[in-house]
Design an enzyme around this catalytic site. Sequence first.
Site, PDB file in Angstrom:
ATOM      1  N   ASP A 135      12.374  -4.415   1.291  1.00 60.75           N
ATOM      2  CA  ASP A 135      11.006  -4.338   0.524  1.00 60.75           C
ATOM      3  C   ASP A 135      10.784  -3.115  -0.124  1.00 60.75           C
ATOM      4  O   ASP A 135      11.618  -1.992   0.085  1.00 60.75           O
ATOM      5  CB  ASP A 135      10.010  -4.692   1.300  1.00 60.75           C
ATOM      6  N   GLU A 192       8.910  -2.751   5.850  1.00 62.95           N
ATOM      7  CA  GLU A 192       8.878  -1.086   6.229  1.00 62.95           C
ATOM      8  C   GLU A 192       7.786  -0.618   5.488  1.00 62.95           C
ATOM      9  O   GLU A 192       6.936   0.450   5.969  1.00 62.95           O
ATOM     10  CB  GLU A 192      10.242  -0.689   5.952  1.00 62.95           C
TER      11      GLU A 192
END
Length: 375
Positions: A68, A133
């Site tokens: 991400d 994250e």
Amino acid sequence: MSCPVIELTQQLIRRPSLSPDDAGCQALLIKRLQAIGFTVERMDFADTQNFWAWRGQGETLAFAGHTDVVPPGDADRWINPPFEPTIRDGMLFGRGAADMKGSLAAMVVAAERFVAQHPNHTGRLAFLITSDEEASAHNGTVKVVDALMARNERLDYCLVGEPSSIEVVGDVVKNGRRGSLTCNLTIHGVQGHVAYPHLADNPVHRAAPFLNELVAIEWDQGNEFFPATSMQIANIQAGTGSNNVIPGELFVQFNFRFSTELTDEMIKAQVLALLEKHQLRYTVDWWLSGQPFLTARGKLVDAVVNAVEHYNEIKPQLLTTGGTSDGRFIARMGAQVVELGPVNATIHKINECVNAADLQLLARMYQRIMEQLVA
């Protein structure tokens, strides 16, 4: 420029994986890993995609990272669209180039080269990848670690690909991180008219001496590996917006980045004692997002230092500065954890970029680390 690391990084950047949306990045990585004999276990939780992959058995070296990225901001301010990777003057531009799709590509290509040269490697090589994250991180690495610990999975060493470097690849290696503890504090008073203060109880006035004493505390002096603990007020709010109303409550949010000299319980106890000293009426909520961890010199740190010295001819600094990373969750497994990744000068910024040659260098470093630990 034809290079497998650069090409894979570009393929990942083209997938707009705004946290926690993976946008197809993990499918790409899984396909490459399965092609070289990895067993892949998807471990999705809620809206987050994760996978745990392994090849071989025995002493385990895992590479950890996230697919991400943070939002690109105003796309018009980029020199090229943020999800259309472009190389200019040797720099690869695109959201996630440095944080951390370049590292992911370097890891996978390093694994491909390592397996080709060591098809019967003696240890186990693994990957722990998440799509959350950058945001809440509630359903990412922490959940995978919980599941792995519940079934007694072995994890001896973990290399996290976060962008640790400052000027050149490998000049800084993170062998630990500070803990992070947030306090959400509400001081209770009695709302009233500013012309009749005797009929009210101003929580701002009551809290001011407490806050003044709080910010003056020297929590510790740090140690050989960690800077001194830092406390910062992040948010403070009171009042209705009107100039003639004494507020009924004061909200203060403050965060501690703490060293191994303290525990979260020690910090909480000192804050609560100070609140009692000032005879405040309060409610408090704590959020511990990570304990401090440290990986001392050992096989993993030595392997990482050796790889950096071999390919970049510099001796890396071992630091614990900066924010938190998913390494804080992985350290709970008892693994040695080290972060090594590209230069972090442009992460989360407009025109995020990384030197394309650095990613090639990083892949060679990762491969050498594999060779030292699980060949």
